[in-house]
Design a protein around this motif. Sequence first.
Motif, PDB file in Angstrom:
ATOM      1  N   SER A  57       0.831  -1.203   0.000  1.00  0.00           N
ATOM      2  CA  SER A  57       0.000   0.000   0.000  1.00  0.00           C
ATOM      3  C   SER A  57       0.862   1.246   0.000  1.00  0.00           C
ATOM      4  O   SER A  57       0.560   2.224  -0.690  1.00  0.00           O
ATOM      5  N   ASP A  71      -5.849  -0.971  -4.568  1.00  0.00           N
ATOM      6  CA  ASP A  71      -5.384  -1.594  -3.330  1.00  0.00           C
ATOM      7  C   ASP A  71      -6.410  -2.601  -2.831  1.00  0.00           C
ATOM      8  O   ASP A  71      -7.391  -2.227  -2.204  1.00  0.00           O
ATOM      9  N   GLU A  72      -6.190  -3.863  -3.130  1.00  0.00           N
ATOM     10  CA  GLU A  72      -7.113  -4.941  -2.755  1.00  0.00           C
ATOM     11  C   GLU A  72      -8.552  -4.554  -3.067  1.00  0.00           C
ATOM     12  O   GLU A  72      -9.427  -4.606  -2.186  1.00  0.00           O
TER      13      GLU A  72
END
Lengths: 298, 261
Positions: free
Chosen positions: B49, B161-162
Amino acid sequence: MTDMILSSAPAGPNPRLHAALAKARRRIVATAWVLASLSLFVGIWELAWWQKWANPLLLPPPHIFLTNLPDQFRFFDPTGARAGALNAGGSIWSVLGVIGWSSLRVFVGLVLGFAISLVVGLAIRYFEIFGKLVLPLVTMLAPISPVAWLPVAVFFFGIGNPPAIFLVFIAVFFIMVLATLAQVDAVPKHYIQLARVMGASKRQIYLRVILPAILPGLFVTLRMNLFAAWMVVLIAEAVGVGSGLGQVTMMARNTFNASLVFFTMTLIGLTGFAFDQTLGLIQRKVLWWVGPSTVKGA
Amino acid sequence: MALGLSITNLTKVWNADGPAPVPAVNSLSLNVARGEFVVLLGPSGCGKSSLLYIAAGLEQATSGTITFDGLAITEPAPERSLIFQEAALFPWLSVRDNVGFGLSIRGGQPQERAERVDALMKRVGLGGIGDRRPEQLSGGMRQRVALARALAMNPELLLMDEPFAALDIQTRARMQEHLLEIWKSSGASVMLVTHSIDEALALADRIVVFTARPGQIKAELHIDAPRPRDLRSPEMIELGRECEALLAEEVTKAFAEQELL
Ligand SMILES: Nc1ncnc2c1ncn2[C@@H]1O[C@H](COP(=O)(O)OP(=O)(O)OP(=O)(O)O)[C@@H](O)[C@H]1O
Ligand SMILES: [Mg+2]
């Protein structure tokens, strides 16, 4: 299979009507509980009177102070010009006038307190130097009871509406500034990062992301401080203004008119309740999105 | 000049001057070409991240260079869009206004903006729900709104991000298909972080496996198979095993380090 359909389908031919009925039923049940709560209280009071446990002159039960209305009305004078004197023939209008004046003071004080605390709170975070200069001051002034400001209010504003409004303002201002800061700091980081990625300037971030994100939470804080505002306005009216519900209460106290004390207290309770309900309504209809402090993400 | 995202010897230390500095990324070099789909895999806390935030321009690298199309990345820009695990839609705006948020920041004709928003909503398969509030949507719908909001800025790099981690498996598969379509038609580069090896296999041109914190590149795996991919084919199963083995080593290291704390 048919069982499943039957049980999952809303009972009745019209689902809208069904929902409306369910809602009405919930309302009625809720109101019934409010009435039950009141009746219990009144019942014990009346019982105390009936059993002669309490001196009826000091603790007159509701059926007495709520029935001799014309007698009570005589004490209400919206202008406060004849304060303390027994007037012949006050009317329901003079009572409403008195309530109106007190309500107006609370209302104006709350609006000013909310708006200015919001601006100051946002400015403390927006302008770093301003924040460093002002925040310690706010934190030091916040714990001072509004009652302690009473002399200041009278020095500055004399007698009349301004000192009462000023005191209501003080009662909410410092707390609301600190609440604004707490709310600003609790705005989800992702909201701000997203706005930055979309090219928003600092000003745009404050106006279009932070402000709407904190408003609902601040409104809840305002609503919680409503009662403090009512408390303060009554004190201000009793001491510095010379009219309004506070003045009537003080006059009733000075003349040992217990009936009038309880009648006025009833009015104060009802008016405060109406204020709270109105704020609740605004909260639900205008600021319907939930505060950032209670819901993460989404 | 390298087109696309170019990261050279990038190091990120959080609280670098504080009492407890946290090295998150260590001397990492990585290029993402124009139109390439790169997936980052790595143990939790290895700095994925952090890397994404730096690429978005939201955070500054401690040292090293990071450029997009040859220009140093120093601040956020609409052509480098970011999508989080939770959609982070603004709850006070309707779905339509959420999608149009970036456009309204940019300004321009309201009429044009409205048309563009409508077109975008259709593109992510949410034609009729513009007037709804975000809270009324399912997780998958919200994530599609977030995608539309990002696409509105015509991004050249999508940083994700995910993005699908909070969705159920079926919704997730649909969203992956969706993303691939959008990626192909837009020609944007994608850098996507995930914890799911299957997701990486289904999406990536290239899988980059990170080491435990501070993040470095442990291995890169190229996948040439055409999409949609059959994850049960022998080739994919083999690749999946490889990823798993690489990851397992690093996860063990990460855990060992955490136990020392
Ligand atoms: N804003 C921050 N300030 C200080 N430290 C941070 C910050 N953001 C991340 N870190 C630290 O940097 C390290 C890497 O975090 P990062 O979020 O980049 O990992 P990640 O690979 O995305 O992990 P995950 O897979 O769990 O999301 C962690 O040790 C984390 O605590
Ligand atoms: Mg992460």
